[in-house]
Write an enzyme that holds these catalytic residues in place. Sequence first.
Site, PDB file in Angstrom:
ATOM      1  N   ARG A  29       0.834  -1.208   0.000  1.00 25.43           N
ATOM      2  CA  ARG A  29       0.000   0.000   0.000  1.00 25.43           C
ATOM      3  C   ARG A  29       0.866   1.254   0.000  1.00 25.43           C
ATOM      4  NH1 ARG A  29      -4.237  -0.768   4.642  1.00 25.43           N
ATOM      5  NH2 ARG A  29      -2.281  -0.781   5.749  1.00 25.43           N
ATOM      6  N   GLU A  32       2.859   3.706  -5.303  1.00 27.96           N
ATOM      7  CA  GLU A  32       2.155   3.800  -6.589  1.00 27.96           C
ATOM      8  C   GLU A  32       2.592   5.046  -7.344  1.00 27.96           C
ATOM      9  OE1 GLU A  32      -0.043   6.031  -3.598  1.00 27.96           O
ATOM     10  OE2 GLU A  32       0.627   3.954  -3.619  1.00 27.96           O
ATOM     11  N   ASP A  33       2.919   6.120  -6.637  1.00 31.64           N
ATOM     12  CA  ASP A  33       3.389   7.338  -7.292  1.00 31.64           C
ATOM     13  C   ASP A  33       4.751   7.129  -7.939  1.00 31.64           C
ATOM     14  OD1 ASP A  33       4.373   7.048  -4.645  1.00 31.64           O
ATOM     15  OD2 ASP A  33       4.892   9.172  -4.554  1.00 31.64           O
ATOM     16  N   SER A  70       3.030   7.965   5.555  1.00 29.22           N
ATOM     17  CA  SER A  70       4.356   8.580   5.610  1.00 29.22           C
ATOM     18  C   SER A  70       4.821   8.830   7.042  1.00 29.22           C
ATOM     19  CB  SER A  70       4.379   9.880   4.818  1.00 29.22           C
ATOM     20  OG  SER A  70       3.464  10.796   5.347  1.00 29.22           O
ATOM     21  N   ARG A  79       9.980   2.798   0.636  1.00 31.63           N
ATOM     22  CA  ARG A  79      10.085   3.531  -0.632  1.00 31.63           C
ATOM     23  C   ARG A  79      11.456   3.353  -1.277  1.00 31.63           C
ATOM     24  NH1 ARG A  79       5.801   6.658  -1.833  1.00 31.63           N
ATOM     25  NH2 ARG A  79       6.937   8.360  -2.837  1.00 31.63           N
TER      26      ARG A  79
END
Length: 111
Positions: A29, A32-33, A70, A79
């Site tokens: 989750r 995606e960016d 975040s 990330r």
Amino acid sequence: VAIFHRDYLYLYSNSKFIQPLRTHVHHHRNCEDILMSFLVANATHSPPLWIKGSYIDYGQSIYKSHAGISAQNDHIDIRTNCLDLFSRHFGYFPLVTGHLKLIPARSSWLW
């Protein structure tokens, strides 16, 4: 704000090439960016275009605190792992640095 052609959204949703990466994004989750940026940069070989604008983060003003993904302790590690995984899958690092900006002409005195 991200603005891109709808063909990239179709490619993101339907490309068999990135299916394992979409699975990774769904499982964590997160990222995606980054995956979308990789996909567009791989297709265009161009840097992103920075568009100046103003925004209001309604989530911050409603909840008065930041408890999103975040804020998790392992957010940066997840990330970073995505960047490594995506680079290996694409066979290179397609993201490139850019210096292009769009700014409103009405509010800028310097053309």
